[in-house]
Structures are given as C-alpha cells and as structure tokens.
Design an enzyme around this catalytic site. Structure first.
Site, mmCIF file in Angstrom:
data_model
loop_
_atom_site.group_PDB
_atom_site.id
_atom_site.type_symbol
_atom_site.label_atom_id
_atom_site.label_comp_id
_atom_site.label_asym_id
_atom_site.label_seq_id
_atom_site.Cartn_x
_atom_site.Cartn_y
_atom_site.Cartn_z
ATOM 1 N N ASP A 130 -13.650 15.851 -10.469
ATOM 2 C CA ASP A 130 -12.965 14.584 -10.268
ATOM 3 C C ASP A 130 -13.709 13.509 -11.082
ATOM 4 O O ASP A 130 -14.002 13.731 -12.248
ATOM 5 C CB ASP A 130 -12.896 14.240 -8.769
ATOM 6 N N TYR A 175 -10.953 3.389 -10.926
ATOM 7 C CA TYR A 175 -9.553 3.386 -11.348
ATOM 8 C C TYR A 175 -9.220 2.075 -12.049
ATOM 9 O O TYR A 175 -8.505 2.057 -13.061
ATOM 10 C CB TYR A 175 -8.636 3.577 -10.133
ATOM 11 N N HIS A 207 -9.071 21.464 -5.556
ATOM 12 C CA HIS A 207 -9.779 20.328 -6.134
ATOM 13 C C HIS A 207 -11.178 20.157 -5.545
ATOM 14 O O HIS A 207 -12.085 19.706 -6.237
ATOM 15 C CB HIS A 207 -8.952 19.069 -5.897
#
Length: 393
Positions: free
Chosen positions: A177, A304, A365
């Site tokens: 990630d 982000y 994930h």
C-alpha cells in the site's frame, strides 16, 4: 539523540468517553443490510459494535501491543514511533517494514517473529532479520507532517532513522500500500544504502502517465485498474480532494470511523465475503482504536492529498530519481491474488530492477496479516543471496 522507549497507556477517561459514544449511537431506522455490496454491512457493523461494548478488552490489547519493543525518535525534527525487534542469532540483516492505509504498524505483528526468530517458525537460522516497523507520519503515534508533499519525503525520514538513529549502514526494505510507495522513494533517494526492496504491488502512481508502447497485457492491466477506480475509488477521491470534510465527522463518531475503515478489510482481503475468516473482531477493533485514540484519521488522509495535488515539477523530479535509483536497486514482488491490482511483470520491469517475481496462491491486500508465513518465506528467500555477498565482502 538516542531513541526513547515508548509504552502505550490510554486513560480511563478516554475509554469512558468512547463507551458513552458507542452506547449512544444513533442507528438508521431501516432494517439491517447483510450484504457488503453497497459498503459496510449494517448487520455486521451492529454485531461488531455490540462486541466492542460487551466483550472487547482494550486493556488486554494494550498489554499485547506493549509487548512489542517500541521507541520514539526525533527524525528531522519529527517525532517518529517505531518497533525495533532484534533478530535472534548471528549477523541479522536489518529490514524496515512500512505499512499503509487503513491499517497501522500492527499490520506486521504476526510477521515480526517469523523474521526475527526464523528457527522457531520452520525457517533457517541464517535468514534472521533485525526488524524495524515505523508508524507512518500522521499515523498512530508518529507526528503529523506540517508541510505539504510529506509522502515524497517519508523515504528520507526512514533512511535517517535507520542510519543516524539506529546505526545501520545498509538495510533491506519491504512495504505494501503506501508502504510500497515509500519503499520505492527510499530506494530512489538512498540507493547506496538499500540492499534491496520487497514489494507487494507496483505503486499506483506509475499509471498516471502510461507509455505509448504498452503490451497487450499491460494495456489490459491499465484498463482493469481504471475500472477498479470507477468501482472502488471513491474513497481516494474524497480523501485526496476534500479530506477535512470527512475527517471531522469520523473523528467525532467511533461507529462512523469503524464503518469507514473495516469496509476495506472486507473488500480488499481474500475472505470470500466473510471478513472474520481473515481477521478477528479484536484485530479489527484494535486497528480502529489506534485511529480513534490518537485522533489521526484526518492525518492519515494526507498522503492522498499530497499525491492529488503534486504538480508537474514534482513528478519530473521523481522520474529523474527513478532512473537513477529505484530502477537499479534489486527488487522483489510478492503478488497476492485478492489484492487490488494484478500487474504483469513487464509493467514492473519498466520501473524496477526485478530479480524475483512470486504469484502467491492465496491472500489479499493485507498480506502480512492474512498470509504472514507465505510473505516471510518470500522475504527470506529474496534476501538470502545478499547475505552471501555481505559475508564475502
């Protein structure tokens, strides 16, 4: 300045406030929805909150966390929290493991002993590691960045932590990630110190400007990635463009926070629809608690925002570093079938010096939580030849 030891201790007042908020949850007046198709299952969320109120023992989880050797250090003026577990045996290789969103340093809780004490877990004594697991800036107990573009600087923070504060000249690195992105940036900026990098994905930003000579497999991968963004990418859009609006609401509601976070554990894992086939209620709630107790959900959105607002000059600079750094550092990929994307090897080879490519039989994930043994074995095998080189030198 030497790192200082760290122990977690949450006040009784904080836990009482949390309990009051949970007890006063205003649930919707419609029937519970079992399906996760439209987001978090309201039926499961009620079940989880009921467990949170009646059976979850934070003090037991707190004690378990405090069994990990935790420290803090001022790195470039920023307080960084990290776990440092020394390997049991001779000539341990240092490795820094970087987590992502929406988890925490506890992503690696099951993986750490497999790397620091391989003989106790079916491994070879020669594959021992010193394991360092920092909390990303803005996550858990690490300080929140005060300047923009933080995500592009985290790799250099890790390098200074490893070399200036912990005394390692060279080290290995692993991430998934955001951890994959930070690990790539680390290799770009400090290739002389990085033995090799081990990733569970090709960082997503490489798809922003695809080359003109795509193979059919690469073109399909990028099409699939675009479809995934349409189906699953709403959280990226809001966290990258209007993070404050979301953060203030989640910071005030533990149930809202839990709903926002646990959806990803169900959707992104190899759980076949049953979230508890991969994660216990205790694991899910403890992860939510780390965000709640530290009030860091807003800070966790900053990467982000950084990526969304990075300008052309930043990307030109990063492209130059890629040519100089990450494309030369030995790289391994361990790809898990239920992860978000499934790039072909040709795509990874455009950006990395790929020396190992493993397609795992199961897992998603959160591979370090779902399949820690598979991940540990792949890390051991990738770095084993470099130990021979180190010994010969």
């Amino acid at each position: 300045m030497s790192p200082e030891t760290f122990q977690l201790r949450v006040t009784d007042e904080t836990l009482t406030d949390l309990r009051t908020r949970l007890e006063r949850t205003r649930w919707p007046n419609y029937d519970d929805v079992e399906s996760w198709d439209a987001g978090t299952s309201s039926k499961y969320l009620r079940e989880l909150v009921e467990y949170w109120l009646t059976a979850f023992d934070w003090r037991a989880q707190e004690a378990k966390i405090n069994q990990l050797p935790q420290f803090t250090a001022k790195v470039d003026g920023m307080e960084i929290h990290f776990v440092r577990e020394r390997g049991i045996g001779f000539d341990a290789m240092p490795i820094i493991l970087t987590h992502g969103y929406p988890d925490s340093f506890l992503r690696f809780q099951k993986l750490i002993p497999l790397l620091t004490n391989p003989t106790a877990h079916g491994g070879d004594a020669r594959d021992v590691f010193d394991v360092i697991v920092p909390s990303m800036p803005g996550y858990s107990f690490s300080e929140t960045p005060k300047e923009p573009d933080g995500i592009f600087k985290f790799g250099s923070l890790w390098h200074k932590l490893m070399t200036e504060h912990l005394g390692y000249e060279r080290y290995a690195a692993h991430g998934g990630d955001w951890g994959a992105t930070i690990t790539e940036f680390l290799a770009r900026d400090h290739r002389e110190a990085v033995i090799g990098i081990h990733l569970t994905e090709v960082p997503f930003f490489h798809a922003f400007q695809p080359p003109n000579d795509l193979t059919l497999r690469e073109a399909k991968f990028l099409d699939d990635s675009a479809t995934l963004q349409q189906r699953e990418g709403a959280y990226v859009k809001i966290q990258g463009t209007r993070p404050q609006t979301l953060a203030d609401g989640l910071n005030d509601s533990p149930v809202g926070l839990a709903s926002w976070l646990i959806e990803k554990f169900q959707t992104w894992s190899d759980c076949h629809g049953n979230i508890e086939s991969r994660f216990t209620k205790d694991e899910l709630i403890t992860n939510v608690m780390l965000y709640w107790l530290t009030e860091t959900i807003g800070a966790s959105f900053l990467p982000y925002y950084d990526m969304t607002h990075a300008g052309a000059a930043r990307w030109m600079k990063e492209k130059a570093k890629e040519w100089l750094g990450a494309s030369n550092v030995p790289t391994a990929f361990a790809l898990f079938p239920k992860d978000l994307t499934h790039p072909p090897r040709q795509w990874a080879e455009r950006f990395f010096n790929v020396e190992r490519w493993t397609e795992m039989p199961s897992g998603g994930h959160f591979s370090a939580m779902e399949e820690p043994e598979l991940l540990a074995q792949d890390i051991r095998e990738f770095y084993r030849p470099f130990r021979v080189i180190r010994s010969a030198a």
